[in-house]
Design a protein around this motif. Structure first.
Motif, PDB file in Angstrom:
ATOM      1  N   ALA A  81     -30.987 -41.082 -19.775  1.00 21.22           N
ATOM      2  CA  ALA A  81     -31.483 -41.834 -18.611  1.00 21.22           C
ATOM      3  C   ALA A  81     -30.632 -43.086 -18.381  1.00 21.22           C
ATOM      4  CB  ALA A  81     -32.955 -42.203 -18.815  1.00 21.22           C
ATOM      5  N   ILE A  82     -30.251 -43.770 -19.453  1.00 26.14           N
ATOM      6  CA  ILE A  82     -29.415 -44.970 -19.308  1.00 26.14           C
ATOM      7  C   ILE A  82     -28.042 -44.593 -18.758  1.00 26.14           C
ATOM      8  CG2 ILE A  82     -28.230 -46.827 -20.552  1.00 26.14           C
ATOM      9  CD1 ILE A  82     -30.637 -46.965 -22.428  1.00 26.14           C
ATOM     10  N   ALA A  83     -27.454 -43.543 -19.324  1.00 22.95           N
ATOM     11  CA  ALA A  83     -26.129 -43.104 -18.849  1.00 22.95           C
ATOM     12  C   ALA A  83     -26.209 -42.719 -17.372  1.00 22.95           C
ATOM     13  CB  ALA A  83     -25.630 -41.935 -19.687  1.00 22.95           C
ATOM     14  N   ASP A  84     -27.279 -42.019 -16.988  1.00 23.00           N
ATOM     15  CA  ASP A  84     -27.407 -41.563 -15.597  1.00 23.00           C
ATOM     16  C   ASP A  84     -27.672 -42.723 -14.641  1.00 23.00           C
ATOM     17  OD1 ASP A  84     -26.922 -39.048 -16.509  1.00 23.00           O
ATOM     18  OD2 ASP A  84     -28.998 -38.334 -16.349  1.00 23.00           O
ATOM     19  N   ALA A 102     -30.272 -51.762 -28.275  1.00 26.81           N
ATOM     20  CA  ALA A 102     -29.080 -51.727 -29.127  1.00 26.81           C
ATOM     21  C   ALA A 102     -28.140 -50.619 -28.665  1.00 26.81           C
ATOM     22  CB  ALA A 102     -29.496 -51.519 -30.589  1.00 26.81           C
ATOM     23  N   HIS A 103     -28.705 -49.472 -28.316  1.00 28.05           N
ATOM     24  CA  HIS A 103     -27.901 -48.346 -27.834  1.00 28.05           C
ATOM     25  C   HIS A 103     -27.170 -48.712 -26.537  1.00 28.05           C
ATOM     26  CE1 HIS A 103     -26.865 -44.174 -26.762  1.00 28.05           C
ATOM     27  NE2 HIS A 103     -27.182 -44.542 -25.530  1.00 28.05           N
ATOM     28  N   ALA A 104     -27.904 -49.344 -25.602  1.00 22.47           N
ATOM     29  CA  ALA A 104     -27.299 -49.692 -24.311  1.00 22.47           C
ATOM     30  C   ALA A 104     -26.214 -50.739 -24.497  1.00 22.47           C
ATOM     31  CB  ALA A 104     -28.380 -50.193 -23.355  1.00 22.47           C
ATOM     32  N   ALA A 105     -26.470 -51.732 -25.343  1.00 23.62           N
ATOM     33  CA  ALA A 105     -25.491 -52.799 -25.559  1.00 23.62           C
ATOM     34  C   ALA A 105     -24.200 -52.221 -26.144  1.00 23.62           C
ATOM     35  CB  ALA A 105     -26.078 -53.861 -26.490  1.00 23.62           C
ATOM     36  N   GLU A 106     -24.353 -51.218 -27.020  1.00 23.49           N
ATOM     37  CA  GLU A 106     -23.180 -50.663 -27.672  1.00 23.49           C
ATOM     38  C   GLU A 106     -22.431 -49.657 -26.792  1.00 23.49           C
ATOM     39  OE1 GLU A 106     -23.962 -49.412 -31.676  1.00 23.49           O
ATOM     40  OE2 GLU A 106     -22.142 -48.182 -31.704  1.00 23.49           O
ATOM     41  N   ARG A 112     -25.837 -54.174 -16.830  1.00 24.10           N
ATOM     42  CA  ARG A 112     -26.689 -55.338 -17.060  1.00 24.10           C
ATOM     43  C   ARG A 112     -28.040 -54.905 -17.627  1.00 24.10           C
ATOM     44  NH1 ARG A 112     -27.380 -60.811 -14.411  1.00 24.10           N
ATOM     45  NH2 ARG A 112     -29.603 -60.995 -14.082  1.00 24.10           N
ATOM     46  N   ARG A 113     -28.535 -55.676 -18.605  1.00 20.16           N
ATOM     47  CA  ARG A 113     -29.797 -55.332 -19.265  1.00 20.16           C
ATOM     48  C   ARG A 113     -30.861 -56.384 -18.975  1.00 20.16           C
ATOM     49  NH1 ARG A 113     -25.626 -54.129 -22.127  1.00 20.16           N
ATOM     50  NH2 ARG A 113     -25.470 -56.089 -23.265  1.00 20.16           N
ATOM     51  N   HIS A 114     -32.007 -55.927 -18.464  1.00 18.27           N
ATOM     52  CA  HIS A 114     -33.171 -56.795 -18.296  1.00 18.27           C
ATOM     53  C   HIS A 114     -34.208 -56.403 -19.345  1.00 18.27           C
ATOM     54  CE1 HIS A 114     -32.393 -57.735 -13.736  1.00 18.27           C
ATOM     55  NE2 HIS A 114     -31.348 -58.007 -14.511  1.00 18.27           N
ATOM     56  N   LEU A 115     -34.970 -57.373 -19.794  1.00 17.78           N
ATOM     57  CA  LEU A 115     -36.025 -57.073 -20.767  1.00 17.78           C
ATOM     58  C   LEU A 115     -37.325 -56.812 -20.018  1.00 17.78           C
ATOM     59  CD1 LEU A 115     -36.539 -56.883 -23.837  1.00 17.78           C
ATOM     60  CD2 LEU A 115     -37.447 -59.213 -23.703  1.00 17.78           C
TER      61      LEU A 115
END
Lengths: 331, 313
Positions: A81-84, A102-106, A112-115
């Motif tokens: 889902a993140i890759a897509d 952690a997966h997305a950051a790497e 961009r990452r929102h919490l």
């Protein structure tokens, strides 16, 4: 002007929100990776790419919520889902799970990452932890804080804050609530649903309408009275007392929905970057009306005019509105 | 076969008088449990009334050979709560993290435990926490056996103890609002510590008199007491290292001993359930979550790992 972040459960709602003046839209894929995993809702991969293209062409942004907690043994669904989302051109992903952050950051450092509010980050220390450990750029604050506390948080952090201003109101710290799965086996964290319609049964009983969730009575309304949806924490319960004064009522929260229109100036002063509207499960007409109303309020604030009064009252559940935890007396 | 399961006593979620706390931990020192977590999890306003007991209880438990940790609050918001959270790292005991706020101040390399209120649902999260220093992780009570089996296997690989909620009213939610005060028509700031009137929480039934939930200050618990009475073999086979027993006011030491007997195979699941029911508050047990069912359900039967998951283990 503060950024207005608006929900879209369907491509039609996304287009309606953009056309009504939303700077930013948030939405999710049609599966358990997002916290509004309702039948008939959300986007497939092609719809997401088309939605992002539509929004970008009109100067709006799209955030993709991937804010449930991946199941052990099935993390690949969430990773995909993140890759897509990145492939579709999303401006950010909204995440709650540490492993997923952690997966997305790497693996997707440029995305961009929102919490998510589902991480319930409620103080500057934990927000700074997420910023340092995972490069989070914005945090959606849980609905347990007062305006003064939000202002204090903003003084101690470098990342942006986003707060809810309208719609359904969680009274519990989000992402840390298993009430729904205790009654039904389906939870916000694992399944992206709360008090799911699949487990609701209505019964005509003793002159009224009884609503049960997973067999537990949530409320009973008299004939002719509006019957709110039986969300567990908005139910009517009885608490027996040892001293004989049993209490019957809305023990956790009244079936009211949040409306913080009047607090827009205070939230701006508190340093909030973005205002969020809840309701990816809502119709496109509802979304358009709420967006127009908040856009007008933000423009009024930017021009130094007073906030419009109760324009949205008829859209609130059970016709009652609350400012929730933003006022300290709520606690 | 993995090593035998041992017992961990979690922090007391309820507000008891200092004298009751003192007796509780004195007695616990002589009970067959291996780990004890102390500290206030639910409400920082309670702590001044009993915090002087912590040092003495710690000494007695350490002397009796127990491993002892000190827990954070479940929801840290106020400035003094943040300071208190940071100060826990300097006590000299492992900190049990129940709000990730603690990781902001906990020095890298200092070992810590992870409590059941941290969302550890998958391998990525477990791996990250272990890389940050976690040595013992109690999984969230909501997890089904399939997830537990995957995480326990990874825990074994990583050399970290993996614990499961074994006994006690389930911590279902935490809020900024105090429901106990609300039931007494009071605001949180003027609560007058009414949660202290209910040593196992205050019951909240449906309007049809179904037993359902319990409020405990800002926390909402299950009315039923979750029990892994029927699941000890399945959890052992899955590689779980410890069962967590959460304090209750009636005969808790006896309950610890009963679980120890069950783990040692000296009593059956039915024996244990029969021993528990007269003593658990409200008299009802549940084990729905571990079986992938709704949490309130009591099966009286062991859970099994799905074949496809078992195949991958």
């Amino acid at each position: 002007m503060m950024e207005l972040v608006c929900p879209a459960g369907t491509p039609a709602a996304l287009r309606a929100a953009v056309e009504a003046g939303a700077q930013t839209i948030y939405c999710g894929f049609a599966d358990e990776t997002n916290a509004r995993n309702f039948p008939g809702l959300n986007f497939d991969r092609d719809e997401m790419a088309a939605g992002v293209a539509f929004a970008h062409a009109r100067g709006s942004k799209v955030l993709v919520a991937i804010n449930t907690f991946p199941h052990a043994g099935a993390e690949a669904i969430w990773h995909r889902a993140i890759a897509d989302a990145e492939t579709a051109g999303a401006d950010a992903v909204i995440l709650a799970d540490i492993g997923l952050l952690a997966h997305a950051a790497e693996n997707h450092p440029g995305l961009r990452r929102h919490l998510s509010v589902q991480a319930a980050a409620a103080n500057p220390d934990v927000i700074n932890f997420y910023a340092e450990a995972f490069g989070v750029k914005r945090v959606v604050l849980p609905r347990v804080l007062t305006v003064a506390e939000i202002a204090a948080i903003n003084r101690e952090i470098d990342v942006e804050t986003e707060v809810f201003v309208f719609g359904g109101l969680c009274v519990m710290a989000e992402g840390r609530c298993s009430l729904s799965s205790y009654a039904t086996g389906k939870s916000p964290n694992m399944n992206g649903v709360c008090s799911p319609a699949s487990h609701v049964v209505y019964a005509e009983e003793s002159g009224g309408l009884t609503a049960r969730l997973g067999g537990f009575t949530i409320h009973r309304t008299a004939k002719g009275q509006p019957a709110p949806y039986p969300t567990l924490c908005k139910g009517c319960f009885t608490s027996p007392s040892k001293t004989g004064s049993d209490q019957t009522g809305h023990v956790f929260e009244d079936p009211a929905s949040l409306d913080a229109t009047q607090l827009i100036p205070a939230l701006a002063h508190a340093g909030v970057t973005a205002l969020k509207i809840e309701g990816r499960q809502r119709s496109r007409a509802y979304v358009a009306e709420v967006v127009r109303s908040f856009r007008a309020a933000l423009e009024a604030h930017a021009a130094g005019r007073p906030m419009p009064e109760a324009a949205l009252a008829k859209l609130s559940e059970g016709q009652a509105a609350t400012t929730g935890a933003y006022a300290k007396t709520w606690r | 076969m993995p090593v035998a399961i041992d017992l961990t006593v979690g922090p007391n979620p309820f507000f008891w008088e200092a004298a009751a706390v003192r007796t509780f931990y004195q007695d616990l020192a002589a009970s067959p449990v291996s780990q004890v977590v102390l500290g206030e999890v639910v409400c920082s306003k309670r702590l001044p009334f009993w915090q002087d007991e912590i040092a003495q209880a710690t000494d007695a438990l350490l002397l009796a050979g127990k491993a002892v940790a000190i827990s954070t609050l479940a929801l840290v918001t106020l400035k003094r709560e943040r300071k208190a959270t940071a100060a826990l790292a300097e006590i000299g005991l492992p900190v049990e993290v129940n709000d990730l706020t603690a990781l902001h101040s906990l020095p890298k390399g200092q070992a810590f435990w992870v409590g059941p209120l941290i969302n550890v649902y998958n391998e990525g999260t477990l791996r990250w926490l272990v890389s940050r220093g976690a040595t013992r992780v109690c999984l969230p009570p909501e997890l089904p056996l399939d997830s537990i089996a995957v995480l326990a296997r990874l825990g074994r690989e990583l050399g970290v103890a993996v614990e499961v909620w074994g006994h006690g009213r389930l911590p279902l939610a935490i809020s900024g609002r105090c429901y106990h005060a609300r039931l007494h028509d009071r605001a949180k700031d003027n609560c007058q510590f009414v949660c202290g009137l209910d040593p196992d929480g205050r019951e909240v039934d449906t309007v049809d008199s179904q037993k359902f939930l319990v409020v405990n200050g800002v926390q909402t618990l299950s009315q039923s007491t979750a029990s892994m009475a029927y699941q000890t073999e399945a959890l052992h086979e899955a590689g779980v290292t410890s069962l967590r027993l959460s304090p209750q006011s009636d005969n808790f030491i006896g309950i610890c001993s009963a679980y120890a007997e069950r783990i040692a195979g000296r009593i059956t699941a039915a024996d244990l359930a029969a021993l528990l029911i007269p003593h658990v508050p409200g008299g009802r047990l549940s084990d729905g979550f571990v079986r992938g069912d709704f949490g309130a359900h009591w099966s009286g039967a062991p859970a099994t790992v799905t074949e496809s998951i078992r195949h991958d283990l």
